[in-house]
Motif scaffolding. Structure first.
Motif, PDB file in Angstrom:
ATOM      1  N   MET A   1     -13.738  -1.693   9.043  1.00 40.53           N
ATOM      2  CA  MET A   1     -13.393  -0.806   7.949  1.00 40.53           C
ATOM      3  C   MET A   1     -14.182  -1.233   6.708  1.00 40.53           C
ATOM      4  SD  MET A   1      -9.700  -0.511   5.916  1.00 40.53           S
ATOM      5  CE  MET A   1      -8.803  -0.818   7.375  1.00 40.53           C
ATOM      6  N   SER A   2     -14.775  -0.248   6.050  1.00 38.04           N
ATOM      7  CA  SER A   2     -15.475  -0.566   4.807  1.00 38.04           C
ATOM      8  C   SER A   2     -14.448  -0.770   3.702  1.00 38.04           C
ATOM      9  CB  SER A   2     -16.439   0.563   4.445  1.00 38.04           C
ATOM     10  OG  SER A   2     -15.727   1.762   4.289  1.00 38.04           O
ATOM     11  N   ASP A   3     -14.865  -1.378   2.613  1.00 36.03           N
ATOM     12  CA  ASP A   3     -13.935  -1.637   1.513  1.00 36.03           C
ATOM     13  C   ASP A   3     -13.421  -0.340   0.913  1.00 36.03           C
ATOM     14  OD1 ASP A   3     -14.181  -4.332   1.842  1.00 36.03           O
ATOM     15  OD2 ASP A   3     -15.640  -4.594   0.250  1.00 36.03           O
ATOM     16  N   ILE A   4     -12.130  -0.299   0.712  1.00 37.45           N
ATOM     17  CA  ILE A   4     -11.454   0.852   0.111  1.00 37.45           C
ATOM     18  C   ILE A   4     -10.739   0.365  -1.135  1.00 37.45           C
ATOM     19  CG2 ILE A   4      -9.565   2.508   0.399  1.00 37.45           C
ATOM     20  CD1 ILE A   4     -10.299   2.644   3.360  1.00 37.45           C
ATOM     21  N   SER A   5     -10.921   1.094  -2.231  1.00 39.63           N
ATOM     22  CA  SER A   5     -10.256   0.717  -3.479  1.00 39.63           C
ATOM     23  C   SER A   5      -9.207   1.760  -3.841  1.00 39.63           C
ATOM     24  CB  SER A   5     -11.268   0.566  -4.611  1.00 39.63           C
ATOM     25  OG  SER A   5     -11.895   1.803  -4.867  1.00 39.63           O
ATOM     26  N   ILE A   6      -8.005   1.259  -4.117  1.00 41.18           N
ATOM     27  CA  ILE A   6      -6.889   2.115  -4.531  1.00 41.18           C
ATOM     28  C   ILE A   6      -6.546   1.747  -5.964  1.00 41.18           C
ATOM     29  CG2 ILE A   6      -4.490   2.760  -4.121  1.00 41.18           C
ATOM     30  CD1 ILE A   6      -4.898   1.880  -1.184  1.00 41.18           C
ATOM     31  N   LEU A   7      -6.581   2.722  -6.835  1.00 44.95           N
ATOM     32  CA  LEU A   7      -6.194   2.528  -8.234  1.00 44.95           C
ATOM     33  C   LEU A   7      -4.747   2.963  -8.392  1.00 44.95           C
ATOM     34  CD1 LEU A   7      -7.258   1.759 -11.103  1.00 44.95           C
ATOM     35  CD2 LEU A   7      -7.611   4.223 -11.447  1.00 44.95           C
ATOM     36  N   VAL A   8      -3.942   2.124  -9.036  1.00 45.78           N
ATOM     37  CA  VAL A   8      -2.530   2.438  -9.236  1.00 45.78           C
ATOM     38  C   VAL A   8      -2.291   2.821 -10.687  1.00 45.78           C
ATOM     39  CG1 VAL A   8      -0.162   1.601  -9.084  1.00 45.78           C
ATOM     40  CG2 VAL A   8      -1.865   0.808  -7.433  1.00 45.78           C
ATOM     41  N   LEU A   9      -1.679   3.975 -10.883  1.00 48.68           N
ATOM     42  CA  LEU A   9      -1.254   4.420 -12.208  1.00 48.68           C
ATOM     43  C   LEU A   9       0.267   4.322 -12.244  1.00 48.68           C
ATOM     44  CD1 LEU A   9      -3.444   7.641 -12.617  1.00 48.68           C
ATOM     45  CD2 LEU A   9      -3.965   5.305 -13.364  1.00 48.68           C
ATOM     46  N   VAL A  10       0.777   3.465 -13.122  1.00 54.99           N
ATOM     47  CA  VAL A  10       2.218   3.275 -13.247  1.00 54.99           C
ATOM     48  C   VAL A  10       2.716   4.121 -14.417  1.00 54.99           C
ATOM     49  CG1 VAL A  10       4.071   1.595 -13.625  1.00 54.99           C
ATOM     50  CG2 VAL A  10       2.059   0.944 -12.272  1.00 54.99           C
ATOM     51  N   GLY A  11       3.702   4.963 -14.150  1.00 55.24           N
ATOM     52  CA  GLY A  11       4.204   5.882 -15.161  1.00 55.24           C
ATOM     53  C   GLY A  11       5.145   5.279 -16.183  1.00 55.24           C
ATOM     54  N   SER A  12       5.478   4.012 -16.036  1.00 53.05           N
ATOM     55  CA  SER A  12       6.353   3.347 -16.999  1.00 53.05           C
ATOM     56  C   SER A  12       5.550   2.311 -17.772  1.00 53.05           C
ATOM     57  CB  SER A  12       7.509   2.654 -16.277  1.00 53.05           C
ATOM     58  OG  SER A  12       8.284   1.910 -17.200  1.00 53.05           O
ATOM     59  N   LEU A  13       5.772   2.247 -19.068  1.00 50.56           N
ATOM     60  CA  LEU A  13       5.071   1.271 -19.910  1.00 50.56           C
ATOM     61  C   LEU A  13       5.882  -0.001 -20.109  1.00 50.56           C
ATOM     62  CD1 LEU A  13       3.736   3.693 -22.666  1.00 50.56           C
ATOM     63  CD2 LEU A  13       2.592   2.923 -20.571  1.00 50.56           C
ATOM     64  N   ARG A  14       7.123  -0.015 -19.670  1.00 46.59           N
ATOM     65  CA  ARG A  14       8.018  -1.141 -19.881  1.00 46.59           C
ATOM     66  C   ARG A  14       7.566  -2.350 -19.074  1.00 46.59           C
ATOM     67  NH1 ARG A  14      12.846  -2.714 -17.662  1.00 46.59           N
ATOM     68  NH2 ARG A  14      12.742  -1.059 -16.114  1.00 46.59           N
ATOM     69  N   ALA A  15       7.513  -3.513 -19.712  1.00 48.38           N
ATOM     70  CA  ALA A  15       7.046  -4.747 -19.056  1.00 48.38           C
ATOM     71  C   ALA A  15       7.881  -5.085 -17.824  1.00 48.38           C
ATOM     72  CB  ALA A  15       7.063  -5.907 -20.040  1.00 48.38           C
ATOM     73  N   GLY A  16       9.180  -4.836 -17.876  1.00 50.05           N
ATOM     74  CA  GLY A  16      10.051  -5.165 -16.757  1.00 50.05           C
ATOM     75  C   GLY A  16      10.306  -4.000 -15.819  1.00 50.05           C
ATOM     76  N   SER A  17       9.472  -3.001 -15.853  1.00 46.59           N
ATOM     77  CA  SER A  17       9.653  -1.787 -15.068  1.00 46.59           C
ATOM     78  C   SER A  17       9.728  -2.073 -13.569  1.00 46.59           C
ATOM     79  CB  SER A  17       8.486  -0.837 -15.337  1.00 46.59           C
ATOM     80  OG  SER A  17       8.422   0.179 -14.363  1.00 46.59           O
TER      81      SER A  17
END
Length: 188
Positions: A1-17
């Motif tokens: 398998m070639s390298d696959i990159s997944i970008l994560v967008l988190v909808g919460s800005l809270r540090a302890g989310s």
């Protein structure tokens, strides 16, 4: 398998989310050849405005978001539900990523939406709305990739999602299904 990159967008800005914690846990179940990067910077992006989305005026933080999305093979959205829908910070990211219309960084990109919320349905309305918005923005939504963890404040009050075997099994399946949704890269 070639390298696959997944970008994560988190909808919460809270540090302890708990959604940020889910993202951290997902990073632990990525298979060899897959990288998962949590995007840090959604809070800094100004609200989308066509008046500043012109050559010479695009904020650097918006350009960085677009580049991060364009440079990834897939997007994993992990979001809570605010008042029955997606948080404004996530909607703003979609707006920036969708432009220019028809050729935005998100166009054709595989996207999955999951997350946790306090309510009994775990944020399913927000996850459905995220899928809808990303789809309209031009992404290729992975409709079958789903995970909505209910009762997050109680369930994760004293337990990080990485220590919850059921959640970790589900996250492993989510990452596997996202990887399966990435088109095979052509060998150069």
């Amino acid at each position: 398998m070639s390298d696959i990159s997944i970008l994560v967008l988190v909808g919460s800005l809270r540090a302890g989310s708990t959604n940020l914690q889910l993202a951290e846990a997902a990073a632990q179940v990525t298979p060899v050849g897959v990288s998962l990067t949590i995007y840090d910077g959604l809070a800094d992006i100004p609200f989308y405005n066509e008046d500043i989305d012109v050559d010479g005026a695009v904020p650097d933080v918006a350009t960085e978001l677009r580049a991060a999305i364009a440079g990834s093979d897939a997007i994993l959205v992990i979001t809570p539900e605010y008042n029955g829908t997606i948080p404004a910070v996530l909607k703003n990211a979609i707006d920036w990523a969708s432009r220019p219309y028809g050729a935005g960084a998100i166009t054709g990109k595989p996207v999955a939406a999951i997350g946790s919320a306090f309510g009994q349905f775990g944020g399913t309305w927000a996850h459905d709305d995220a899928r809808k918005s990303f789809g309209i923005a031009g992404a290729r939504v992975l409709e079958d990739v789903r995970l909505s963890v209910p009762g997050s404040l109680v369930r994760f009050a004293e337990l990080h999602p990485k220590d919850d075997s059921e959640v970790m099994q589900q996250l492993t399946a989510v990452v596997r299904d996202i990887v399966a949704g990435v088109p095979v890269k052509n060998a150069a």
